[in-house]
Scaffold this motif. Structure first.
Motif, PDB file in Angstrom:
ATOM      1  N   ALA A   1       0.826  -1.086  -0.023  1.00  0.00           N
ATOM      2  CA  ALA A   1       0.167  -0.080  -0.019  1.00  0.00           C
ATOM      3  C   ALA A   1       0.956   1.122   0.096  1.00  0.00           C
ATOM      4  O   ALA A   1       1.822   1.328   0.607  1.00  0.00           O
ATOM      5  CB  ALA A   1      -1.093   0.153   1.210  1.00  0.00           C
ATOM      6  N   ILE A   2       0.487   2.267  -0.994  1.00  0.00           N
ATOM      7  CA  ILE A   2       1.562   3.270  -0.980  1.00  0.00           C
ATOM      8  C   ILE A   2       0.579   4.631  -0.973  1.00  0.00           C
ATOM      9  O   ILE A   2      -0.368   4.828  -1.533  1.00  0.00           O
ATOM     10  CB  ILE A   2       2.112   3.152  -2.290  1.00  0.00           C
ATOM     11  N   GLU A   3       1.061   5.677  -0.410  1.00  0.00           N
ATOM     12  CA  GLU A   3       0.482   6.856  -0.232  1.00  0.00           C
ATOM     13  C   GLU A   3       1.632   8.058  -0.538  1.00  0.00           C
ATOM     14  O   GLU A   3       2.892   7.858  -0.157  1.00  0.00           O
ATOM     15  CB  GLU A   3       0.352   7.287   1.349  1.00  0.00           C
ATOM     16  N   GLY A   4       1.246   8.709  -1.527  1.00  0.00           N
ATOM     17  CA  GLY A   4       2.115   9.730  -1.964  1.00  0.00           C
ATOM     18  C   GLY A   4       1.538  10.919  -3.111  1.00  0.00           C
ATOM     19  O   GLY A   4       0.225  11.006  -2.853  1.00  0.00           O
ATOM     20  N   SER A   5       2.157  11.241  -3.850  1.00  0.00           N
ATOM     21  CA  SER A   5       1.810  12.118  -4.922  1.00  0.00           C
ATOM     22  C   SER A   5       2.060  11.902  -6.309  1.00  0.00           C
ATOM     23  O   SER A   5       2.958  10.994  -6.452  1.00  0.00           O
ATOM     24  CB  SER A   5       2.028  13.523  -4.315  1.00  0.00           C
ATOM     25  N   ILE A   6       1.263  12.276  -7.293  1.00  0.00           N
ATOM     26  CA  ILE A   6       1.693  12.077  -8.681  1.00  0.00           C
ATOM     27  C   ILE A   6       2.744  13.261  -9.225  1.00  0.00           C
ATOM     28  O   ILE A   6       2.483  14.306  -8.845  1.00  0.00           O
ATOM     29  CB  ILE A   6       0.680  12.327  -9.567  1.00  0.00           C
ATOM     30  N   GLN A   7       3.815  12.732  -9.849  1.00  0.00           N
ATOM     31  CA  GLN A   7       4.861  13.724 -10.265  1.00  0.00           C
ATOM     32  C   GLN A   7       4.811  13.482 -12.009  1.00  0.00           C
ATOM     33  O   GLN A   7       4.736  12.229 -12.261  1.00  0.00           O
ATOM     34  CB  GLN A   7       6.114  13.702  -9.624  1.00  0.00           C
ATOM     35  N   THR A   8       5.362  14.395 -12.659  1.00  0.00           N
ATOM     36  CA  THR A   8       5.524  14.331 -14.083  1.00  0.00           C
ATOM     37  C   THR A   8       7.046  14.787 -14.477  1.00  0.00           C
ATOM     38  O   THR A   8       7.380  15.575 -13.621  1.00  0.00           O
ATOM     39  CB  THR A   8       4.544  15.210 -14.883  1.00  0.00           C
ATOM     40  N   ARG A   9       7.318  14.029 -15.336  1.00  0.00           N
ATOM     41  CA  ARG A   9       8.770  14.588 -15.902  1.00  0.00           C
ATOM     42  C   ARG A   9       8.818  14.698 -17.385  1.00  0.00           C
ATOM     43  O   ARG A   9       8.116  13.752 -17.996  1.00  0.00           O
ATOM     44  CB  ARG A   9       9.969  13.991 -15.171  1.00  0.00           C
ATOM     45  N   ASN A  10       9.439  15.415 -17.926  1.00  0.00           N
ATOM     46  CA  ASN A  10       9.602  15.576 -19.541  1.00  0.00           C
ATOM     47  C   ASN A  10      11.125  14.971 -19.753  1.00  0.00           C
ATOM     48  O   ASN A  10      11.996  15.133 -19.193  1.00  0.00           O
ATOM     49  CB  ASN A  10       9.295  16.990 -19.980  1.00  0.00           C
ATOM     50  N   TYR A  11      11.049  14.128 -20.902  1.00  0.00           N
ATOM     51  CA  TYR A  11      12.220  13.678 -21.545  1.00  0.00           C
ATOM     52  C   TYR A  11      12.179  13.499 -22.777  1.00  0.00           C
ATOM     53  O   TYR A  11      11.104  13.569 -23.501  1.00  0.00           O
ATOM     54  CB  TYR A  11      12.714  12.393 -20.701  1.00  0.00           C
ATOM     55  N   GLU A  12      13.210  13.246 -23.602  1.00  0.00           N
ATOM     56  CA  GLU A  12      13.553  13.007 -25.064  1.00  0.00           C
ATOM     57  C   GLU A  12      13.629  11.503 -25.093  1.00  0.00           C
ATOM     58  O   GLU A  12      14.955  11.057 -24.526  1.00  0.00           O
ATOM     59  CB  GLU A  12      14.556  14.123 -25.589  1.00  0.00           C
ATOM     60  N   ASP A  13      13.047  10.750 -25.959  1.00  0.00           N
ATOM     61  CA  ASP A  13      13.521   9.366 -26.036  1.00  0.00           C
ATOM     62  C   ASP A  13      14.655   9.363 -27.091  1.00  0.00           C
ATOM     63  O   ASP A  13      15.057  10.336 -27.711  1.00  0.00           O
ATOM     64  CB  ASP A  13      12.274   8.441 -26.600  1.00  0.00           C
ATOM     65  N   LYS A  14      15.054   8.226 -27.509  1.00  0.00           N
ATOM     66  CA  LYS A  14      16.094   8.095 -28.273  1.00  0.00           C
ATOM     67  C   LYS A  14      15.938   8.402 -29.888  1.00  0.00           C
ATOM     68  O   LYS A  14      16.958   8.273 -30.437  1.00  0.00           O
ATOM     69  CB  LYS A  14      16.723   6.498 -28.264  1.00  0.00           C
ATOM     70  N   ASN A  15      14.722   8.503 -30.042  1.00  0.00           N
ATOM     71  CA  ASN A  15      14.287   8.910 -31.484  1.00  0.00           C
ATOM     72  C   ASN A  15      14.300  10.397 -31.640  1.00  0.00           C
ATOM     73  O   ASN A  15      13.968  11.065 -32.623  1.00  0.00           O
ATOM     74  CB  ASN A  15      13.056   8.371 -31.938  1.00  0.00           C
ATOM     75  N   GLY A  16      14.469  10.964 -30.351  1.00  0.00           N
ATOM     76  CA  GLY A  16      14.211  12.534 -30.373  1.00  0.00           C
ATOM     77  C   GLY A  16      12.972  13.077 -30.204  1.00  0.00           C
ATOM     78  O   GLY A  16      12.580  14.251 -30.022  1.00  0.00           O
TER      79      GLY A  16
END
Length: 154
Positions: free
Chosen positions: A73-88
């Protein structure tokens, strides 16, 4: 603003303990969470696979006590992060930042992964004898209190 998540599911793989260059513990893993409803046609429930990240003592705790298949059971928050995949291509990752974790399955499965279950000696019945004079009280020092049906202030 409010960003709280509470999930319960099973780990899809053993969490891997990692450390940042400055020595901070981190682990990332995913859990399988069944949806609350089943299809009307009698088919099986759908399952969501949710990515989780934990840092510091929480990461240490998870890596020590949880493995693939364990319910957590987990209590926490949602986070997002942006990245660039190997195809750009630009991508966005969504994950849950675990702040508190709890055992959600049988207590018998809670032994650390790296250690055998601890065994403790079982006390013999004679070790439960009445306290001796040196403890400051004896069983005879206690008596029943009769209820006078008075109203309590709380």
């Amino acid at each position: 603003m409010l960003n709280r998540v509470i999930l319960m599911g099973r780990l899809t793989a053993d969490p891997e303990h990692k450390q940042t260059p400055n020595g901070t513990s981190v682990t990332s893993f995913s859990i399988a969470v069944d949806r609350n409803y089943a299809p009307k046609d009698g088919g099986s429930r759908q399952t969501d696979f949710i990515n989780i990240v934990a840092w510091r003592q929480t990461a240490d705790f998870i890596c020590r006590y949880f493995q693939k298949g364990r319910m957590i059971a987990i209590e926490g928050s949602i986070q997002t992060r942006n990245y660039e995949d190997k195809n750009g291509n630009k991508r966005t990752a969504f994950e849950v930042l675990a702040e508190q974790v709890y055992f959600a399955d049988s207590k018998s499965d809670s032994a650390p992964r790296s250690q055998a279950p601890a065994s403790f000696p079982v006390p013999k019945p004679e070790s439960f004898a009445e306290p001796t004079k040196g403890t400051g009280f004896s069983i005879g020092d206690f008596e029943a209190i009769e209820d006078d049906d008075s109203d309590l202030p709380f």
